[in-house]
Design an enzyme around this catalytic site. Sequence first.
Site, PDB file in Angstrom:
ATOM      1  N   SER A  71     -21.215 -14.762  16.449  1.00 12.30           N
ATOM      2  CA  SER A  71     -20.723 -15.005  17.800  1.00 12.30           C
ATOM      3  C   SER A  71     -19.485 -15.903  17.744  1.00 12.30           C
ATOM      4  O   SER A  71     -18.504 -15.540  17.103  1.00 12.30           O
ATOM      5  CB  SER A  71     -21.840 -15.586  18.667  1.00 12.30           C
ATOM      6  OG  SER A  71     -21.482 -15.582  20.031  1.00 12.30           O
ATOM      7  N   GLU A  77     -25.606  -5.645  22.134  1.00 12.74           N
ATOM      8  CA  GLU A  77     -25.116  -7.025  22.257  1.00 12.74           C
ATOM      9  C   GLU A  77     -25.289  -7.587  23.668  1.00 12.74           C
ATOM     10  O   GLU A  77     -25.831  -8.672  23.865  1.00 12.74           O
ATOM     11  CB  GLU A  77     -23.622  -7.082  21.900  1.00 12.74           C
ATOM     12  CG  GLU A  77     -23.280  -6.716  20.475  1.00 12.74           C
ATOM     13  CD  GLU A  77     -23.305  -7.890  19.530  1.00 12.74           C
ATOM     14  OE1 GLU A  77     -23.824  -8.959  19.918  1.00 12.74           O
ATOM     15  OE2 GLU A  77     -22.818  -7.737  18.408  1.00 12.74           O
ATOM     16  N   HIS A  83     -27.507  -9.473  21.197  1.00 12.67           N
ATOM     17  CA  HIS A  83     -26.643 -10.481  20.602  1.00 12.67           C
ATOM     18  C   HIS A  83     -27.483 -11.552  19.919  1.00 12.67           C
ATOM     19  O   HIS A  83     -28.452 -12.060  20.486  1.00 12.67           O
ATOM     20  CB  HIS A  83     -25.783 -11.102  21.706  1.00 12.67           C
ATOM     21  CG  HIS A  83     -24.679 -11.982  21.221  1.00 12.67           C
ATOM     22  ND1 HIS A  83     -23.621 -11.518  20.496  1.00 12.67           N
ATOM     23  CD2 HIS A  83     -24.463 -13.318  21.385  1.00 12.67           C
ATOM     24  CE1 HIS A  83     -22.789 -12.518  20.228  1.00 12.67           C
ATOM     25  NE2 HIS A  83     -23.284 -13.622  20.757  1.00 12.67           N
TER      26      HIS A  83
END
Length: 536
Positions: free
Chosen positions: A228, A340, A446
Amino acid sequence: MFMTWDRRRVRTRIAVAGLTLGALIAAAPAASASASGGRAAASASGPVAGTANGPVRGLADGAVNEFLGIPYAAPPVGALRWQAPQPAASWSGVRDATRFAPHCPQPGGPFGQASTSEDCLFLNVFTPGHQQAGSHFPVMVWIHGGALVSGESDDYDPAPLVADGVTVVTINYRLGALGFLAHPALADANGQSGDYGLMDQQAALRWVQRNIASFGGNPHNVTVFGESAGGLSTLSQVASPQASGLFERAIVESGSYNLTQATLASAESAGEAFAVKAGCASQTAACLRSLPVSAILANQDAAGYTPNINSEVLPETLGAAFATGNFNRVPIINGTNRDEWRLFVALSELAGNPVTAANYQSMISSTLGVPAAVAAVIAARYPLTAFPSPSIALGAVGTDAIFACPALAIDQSVARFVPTFAYEFNDENAPELFLPPVSFPYGAAHASEIQYVMDLPTAAFPKTLSTPQQQLAAAMKGYWTNFAQRGFPASPGTPFWPLFSNLTQKMQSLAPPAPQTETGFATTHNCAFWTALEAG
């Protein structure tokens, strides 16, 4: 082509959604902020390693030696706030390194624990125990995620990677306004400001170059990796001239969400607006450096932060650097997760703003920062009738536009210059460790891949992997450590992972029990549609 949606809106969704859920998550069974607290007490018999600033004594935790809370730079306080990191002071005697040190200031939330300590530039070294004298293990330096506004090094236990024969370093770095505020009054002698968190990461990498041999690591075989915002940071280091020579390889997990950085002028204008809000209408460095940490956290940009153009750290946008080959030429693993954006849809639902058929198009508009007419075109391409629920539909929109297709664009650019290995994490039943259940399945959301390569001891909702998932985890750890060892992820013990090329676009699909090669990523994620929409 790199997507140019309204990235302020996008990072608002990424940064703020998690930070507004502190009350909802407060009752979760979160672990202690210092995961080492129950491991072992300081012991005079613990392993000792030398550093340029003095020796440190760690602890032996099974097959892993841990050295925690080592300063890699001076505390960035007082006159050093919003300055490039300075060398750490030396110490006499043997410094205790058996507990994590404070992490950088941030509000509390599901992806980071609250802190107000500016004395936070510390790192941790995890290295194989029982090593022979003269060991030279490959080194992996982990940069944590959290939208550059939250997160800390002590949320990650890399023991599973260390077991495969690597030394892992995890780091803290300045976050939010303290790490990424640009302001004319803070400019250095060359007129540059901002990107202090990236400078911290580089200082940690320089510490590795100077010191890691004493811990059994090889300073000439360093892999930087992150997820991320840690993935975005990794991309930034790949593009930064100041990081040249500090690492030999890079692994990027879900870091493709912001490839067009703000200009220095734009970032400094935002910094001036921050100064007014925080009580420094004088716009002076003295006022800014005298602000209490609480005032900075209360007034920092609710949209979150990303790196800005800075001729010393990032001379051009990431997209431009990769497209022209103007980056540090190292082999790269770059990947994204199949679902995600479902994590952010879940955050919105948990905050009381679920996706419905009635608000679907307006949610598309707010997610991507596009006008209603464009949102209608997108909704026609992603009709609700094609998905089990409006939430899943919006999850697909956000995944494809913000993560998947930009990741593919990165692959297409860098593969022309360096060996590139692309992946898609595809475990639709991956455990969700950070958030409670919602009205739809999280899928391969995610951050859900992290648990397959490292342990997450502070996760709010801990779960265990099934037997097929454990098989996938073993393969992924093998890929990561094989890549760190020799620049190629596959080995005789793992399924073959081909190089990415623009001709075949082969990627590794990471799904249990065993990864396989896929070639339909661009079609699955409608990348031609997104490219045409932007071009139009």
